[in-house]
Design an enzyme around this catalytic site. Structure first.
Site, short mmCIF file in Angstrom:
data_model
loop_
_atom_site.label_atom_id
_atom_site.label_comp_id
_atom_site.label_asym_id
_atom_site.label_seq_id
_atom_site.Cartn_x
_atom_site.Cartn_y
_atom_site.Cartn_z
N CYS A 115 18.12 11.60 -29.43
CA CYS A 115 18.86 11.26 -28.22
C CYS A 115 18.12 11.64 -26.94
O CYS A 115 18.52 11.24 -25.85
CB CYS A 115 20.25 11.91 -28.23
SG CYS A 115 20.22 13.70 -28.06
N CYS A 120 22.85 14.62 -21.72
CA CYS A 120 24.16 14.08 -21.38
C CYS A 120 25.12 15.18 -20.93
O CYS A 120 24.81 16.36 -20.98
CB CYS A 120 24.73 13.33 -22.58
SG CYS A 120 25.07 14.39 -23.99
N ASP A 150 17.75 14.73 -25.65
CA ASP A 150 18.22 15.96 -25.00
C ASP A 150 17.19 17.08 -25.18
O ASP A 150 16.59 17.21 -26.25
CB ASP A 150 19.54 16.45 -25.61
CG ASP A 150 20.71 15.53 -25.31
OD1 ASP A 150 20.60 14.68 -24.41
OD2 ASP A 150 21.75 15.69 -25.96
N CYS A 163 25.11 18.13 -29.82
CA CYS A 163 24.88 18.91 -28.60
C CYS A 163 25.20 20.39 -28.83
O CYS A 163 24.50 21.27 -28.33
CB CYS A 163 25.71 18.37 -27.44
SG CYS A 163 25.22 16.71 -26.92
#
Length: 147
Positions: A33, A59, A35, A103
């Site tokens: 993603c 995000c 991150d 996350c």
């Protein structure tokens, strides 16, 4: 979709920034993603986390989990901080959507990476601390649905 706590930590993140000459710095990412999370710990001679800061590129959920993770480890001993799991971060935020669970795993791994750096710098062995991964996507694949 997101809880009030997630939105609060996204809109008003706690402990953002860097610690100069930090006791431990951990950086982890997720290649899937994009991150990236960096955690800074200031640990005193008694092994207590006096200060913690983070910088996250990602995000809203990545920012929120970073912020909450710093709140959960601040004032804790190294051993207590090691026990902060992704599930604890999610619970403290009143949950995350399934597609954002990674996350919280990033936050857990960033704490572990900073603790690992601290242990390495000080030639310490911390029971239960394992060498962190640089890319949590590897860990997600290993964990399957359990993470």
């Amino acid at each position: 979709m997101y809880s009030e706590k997630v939105m609060d930590h996204f809109n008003n993140p706690r402990n953002v920034g860097e610690i100069e000459n930090a006791s431990g710095i951990g950086t982890v990412g997720n290649a899937k993603c994009g991150d990236i999370m960096r955690m800074y710990l200031e640990i005193d001679d008694a092994g207590v986390i006096q200060d913690v800061k983070f910088k996250t590129f990602g995000c809203g959920a990545a920012v929120a989990t970073s912020s909450m993770a710093t709140e959960l480890v601040k004032g804790k001993t190294v051993e207590e901080a090691l026990k902060v799991t992704n599930k604890a971060v999610m619970e403290a935020l009143d949950g995350l959507p399934p597609v954002k669970v990674h996350c919280s795993l990033l936050a857990e791994e960033a704490i572990h990476a900073a603790l690992w750096d601290y242990a390495e710098k000080n030639h310490l062995v911390i029971d239960g601390l394992q060498k962190p991964v640089n890319d949590i996507a590897e860990k997600e694949e290993d964990a399957g649905e359990d993470y």
